[in-house]
Design a protein around this motif. Structure first.
Motif, short mmCIF file in Angstrom:
data_model
loop_
_atom_site.label_atom_id
_atom_site.label_comp_id
_atom_site.label_asym_id
_atom_site.label_seq_id
_atom_site.Cartn_x
_atom_site.Cartn_y
_atom_site.Cartn_z
N ARG A 108 -31.67 -4.50 -42.05
CA ARG A 108 -30.66 -3.44 -42.00
C ARG A 108 -29.98 -3.28 -43.35
NH1 ARG A 108 -27.29 -2.99 -36.36
NH2 ARG A 108 -26.78 -1.00 -37.26
N ARG A 109 -29.75 -4.40 -44.02
CA ARG A 109 -29.14 -4.33 -45.36
C ARG A 109 -30.11 -3.66 -46.34
NH1 ARG A 109 -24.80 -7.44 -47.57
NH2 ARG A 109 -24.79 -7.36 -49.85
N LEU A 110 -31.40 -4.00 -46.23
CA LEU A 110 -32.41 -3.37 -47.07
C LEU A 110 -32.47 -1.87 -46.80
CD1 LEU A 110 -34.73 -3.65 -49.12
CD2 LEU A 110 -36.25 -4.13 -47.19
N GLY A 111 -32.34 -1.50 -45.52
CA GLY A 111 -32.37 -0.09 -45.16
C GLY A 111 -31.21 0.69 -45.75
N GLN A 112 -30.14 0.01 -46.15
CA GLN A 112 -29.01 0.68 -46.77
C GLN A 112 -29.23 0.94 -48.26
OE1 GLN A 112 -25.95 1.90 -45.89
NE2 GLN A 112 -26.46 1.69 -43.73
N SER A 113 -30.25 0.31 -48.85
CA SER A 113 -30.43 0.44 -50.30
C SER A 113 -31.83 0.87 -50.69
CB SER A 113 -30.09 -0.90 -50.98
OG SER A 113 -30.89 -1.94 -50.46
N SER A 114 -32.65 1.29 -49.73
CA SER A 114 -34.01 1.72 -50.05
C SER A 114 -34.44 2.82 -49.10
CB SER A 114 -34.99 0.55 -49.97
OG SER A 114 -35.11 0.10 -48.63
N GLY A 115 -35.58 3.43 -49.40
CA GLY A 115 -36.10 4.46 -48.53
C GLY A 115 -36.58 3.90 -47.21
N PRO A 116 -36.53 4.69 -46.14
CA PRO A 116 -36.93 4.20 -44.82
C PRO A 116 -38.39 3.79 -44.74
CG PRO A 116 -36.61 6.58 -44.78
CD PRO A 116 -36.09 6.11 -46.09
N THR A 117 -39.25 4.41 -45.54
CA THR A 117 -40.67 4.06 -45.49
C THR A 117 -40.92 2.64 -46.00
OG1 THR A 117 -40.98 5.09 -47.67
CG2 THR A 117 -41.50 6.43 -45.73
N GLY A 118 -39.97 2.10 -46.76
CA GLY A 118 -40.12 0.73 -47.22
C GLY A 118 -39.68 -0.30 -46.19
N VAL A 119 -38.92 0.14 -45.20
CA VAL A 119 -38.40 -0.76 -44.18
C VAL A 119 -39.24 -0.74 -42.91
CG1 VAL A 119 -36.35 -1.35 -42.82
CG2 VAL A 119 -36.08 -0.40 -45.11
N LEU A 120 -39.79 0.42 -42.58
CA LEU A 120 -40.52 0.57 -41.32
C LEU A 120 -41.67 -0.43 -41.14
CD1 LEU A 120 -40.73 4.38 -40.47
CD2 LEU A 120 -40.20 2.53 -38.89
N PRO A 121 -42.54 -0.64 -42.14
CA PRO A 121 -43.64 -1.59 -41.91
C PRO A 121 -43.16 -2.99 -41.54
CG PRO A 121 -44.08 -0.25 -43.85
CD PRO A 121 -42.67 0.04 -43.44
N ALA A 122 -42.09 -3.45 -42.19
CA ALA A 122 -41.56 -4.78 -41.88
C ALA A 122 -41.01 -4.82 -40.46
CB ALA A 122 -40.48 -5.16 -42.89
N LEU A 123 -40.36 -3.75 -40.04
CA LEU A 123 -39.83 -3.68 -38.67
C LEU A 123 -40.96 -3.73 -37.65
CD1 LEU A 123 -37.15 -0.88 -39.16
CD2 LEU A 123 -36.67 -3.28 -38.63
N VAL A 124 -42.00 -2.96 -37.90
CA VAL A 124 -43.13 -2.92 -36.97
C VAL A 124 -43.79 -4.30 -36.87
CG1 VAL A 124 -45.42 -1.93 -36.55
CG2 VAL A 124 -43.55 -0.48 -37.35
N ALA A 125 -43.97 -4.95 -38.01
CA ALA A 125 -44.59 -6.28 -38.01
C ALA A 125 -43.77 -7.27 -37.20
CB ALA A 125 -44.78 -6.77 -39.44
N GLN A 126 -42.46 -7.21 -37.35
CA GLN A 126 -41.58 -8.13 -36.61
C GLN A 126 -41.64 -7.84 -35.10
OE1 GLN A 126 -39.67 -10.78 -37.53
NE2 GLN A 126 -40.64 -10.64 -39.54
N ILE A 127 -41.67 -6.57 -34.74
CA ILE A 127 -41.73 -6.22 -33.31
C ILE A 127 -43.00 -6.77 -32.69
CG2 ILE A 127 -41.89 -4.31 -31.66
CD1 ILE A 127 -40.26 -2.65 -33.77
#
Length: 431
Positions: free
Chosen positions: A149-168
């Protein structure tokens, strides 16, 4: 004469004359030129929703002028794929770039079978940890979620989504083999990941994907015996509808959540969306009533400190920030600007996405209030973080700001800002 201006123009003129205002006087109050107002009154120029709200506020019309504008046809997103028929897969290219693609479950199974054949006998499945270790995994997953969530505040969403999917995916697999003591916790934290994936998908401008992940969050929460997330999904879908311009649907979804027996926080967030829907419709009384209820409900929230916060976590006073934006939609930009100035200053420095969003709204409020040079100054400072976080939802406000500033294109500050503003709109719209 423009068809939608037939009723609006004469009604605007009637109310202006009843208020004892000349065109020049009204133009100064709403910060539109006298010539523009004259063309609107004569039906030669199409009235905008912003002008309608400003005139409603100045002429105390209680939304009557805004109600004369035609309702634009909403563009619903593609139907959210059914969980059993379609899936989203993450694709990582050799250069490190990534994307999330939708395909049918049959194709996904086929692709998975081919991958298994290619790996042949060398494949060794990863065994889930015992129940005791799974509890440690839950704690680690919560820490990772906070960091994402902190990373999502300082980068584009496309950079966060893959990590979220992998964790799920990892958490779902662990939950499938965990004992009952930790299975519920694993599913619940996975549902929070899925809910945040839905928000990041919306920030990418992918409404269908946002719906899908939000629905997936509900499935996970239901399996973890947490019905609140199911109700919260109505709040999330309401926000998607608001950004899409479907105010009626947004209000219906939020009303359903507000009338539920969900937690105070979820109902408080729903009340905020109802307030925003009422503001866009020009109903000041209903807007303020919903904001009061939102404040009361959120003040009674007793959130579990061990669980991630639902909704925004970077606004010290979320209702005041919403109030500022509602005032702007109600045609009271000067009051909105003062409130947004105060609340945005309280947003943590590291929350670039949140600061960028609300600084753009500050700029829009100041521009609508006639403080054009100050608006350009605020916008110029905000554009760096806006380009970095590449929010498709902020793009909506950037386009509104561009349209408002276009009325003052002769100003040096507007001309200086225009190229950077155009670049930011392109970057966020293509995120």
């Amino acid at each position: 004469m423009l068809e939608e201006a037939c009723d609006f123009g004469p009604e605007l003129r009637r109310r202006r004359l009843n208020a004892g205002l000349s065109l020049e006087q009204l133009s100064r109050r709403v910060h539109y030129s006298k010539g523009q107002l004259s063309k609107v009154e004569r039906g030669l120029k199409r009235p905008t929703s912003e002008l309608a709200r400003l005139c409603d506020a100045q002429l105390k019309a209680d939304g009557a002028l805004a109600a004369l504008l035609p309702v634009p046809p909403s563009q619903p997103p593609e139907d959210s794929p059914d969980h059993d028929s379609e899936v989203w897969l993450m694709h990582v290219d050799k250069d490190g770039s990534s994307s999330i693609r939708r395909m049918t479950r049959r194709r996904a199974i086929s692709a998975g079978a081919m991958s298994a054949l290619a790996m042949q006998a060398g494949y060794v499945p990863v065994q889930p940890p015992p129940d005791e270790a799974a509890a440690t995994v839950v704690d680690a997953a919560r820490l990772i979620f906070d960091q994402l969530r902190r990373l999502g505040q300082s980068s584009g969403p496309t950079g966060v989504l893959p990590a979220l999917v992998a964790q799920i995916q990892s958490l779902e697999r662990l939950a499938a083999h965990a004992g009952s003591r930790t299975r519920r916790d694993l599913l619940l934290i996975a549902s929070r990941y899925a809910e945040y994936a839905g928000w990041m998908a919306q920030e990418c401008g992918k409404d269908a994907m946002a719906h899908w992940w939000t629905t997936r969050a509900v499935h996970l929460a239901d399996a973890g015996e947490d019905p609140d997330i199911a109700t919260y999904s109505y709040v999330r879908h309401s926000l998607i509808s608001l950004y899409r311009g479907d105010v009626a649907e947004a209000g219906q979804l939020a009303e359903y959540a507000l009338r539920s027996d969900a937690s105070s926080r979820i109902r408080g967030l729903a009340a905020q969306h109802l307030a925003q829907s009422a503001a866009v419709a020009g109903d000041q009384t209903a807007c303020m009533r919903h904001l009061d209820r939102a404040r009361d409900l959120l003040a009674r929230d007793e959130a579990d400190p061990g669980q991630p916060v639902l909704g925004t976590s970077h606004l010290p006073d979320v209702v005041s920030m919403f109030t500022g934006w509602c005032l702007c939609d109600l045609g009271r930009p000067a009051e909105a600007a003062a409130l947004l100035d105060r609340e945005t200053a309280r947003v943590p420095a590291h929350a670039l996405r949140t600061r960028g969003r609300h600084n753009v709204r500050r700029a829009l409020a100041h521009a609508a209030a006639g403080e054009v040079d100050h608006a350009c100054e605020i916008a110029a400072d905000a554009l760096a973080s806006v380009r970095l976080t590449r929010s498709a939802t902020v793009a909506v406000d950037l386009r509104r700001l561009s349209h408002t500033l276009a009325r003052h294109r002769g100003r040096a500050a507007v001309s200086a800002l225009a190229p950077d503003l155009a670049v930011a709109i392109t970057a966020t719209s293509a995120s």
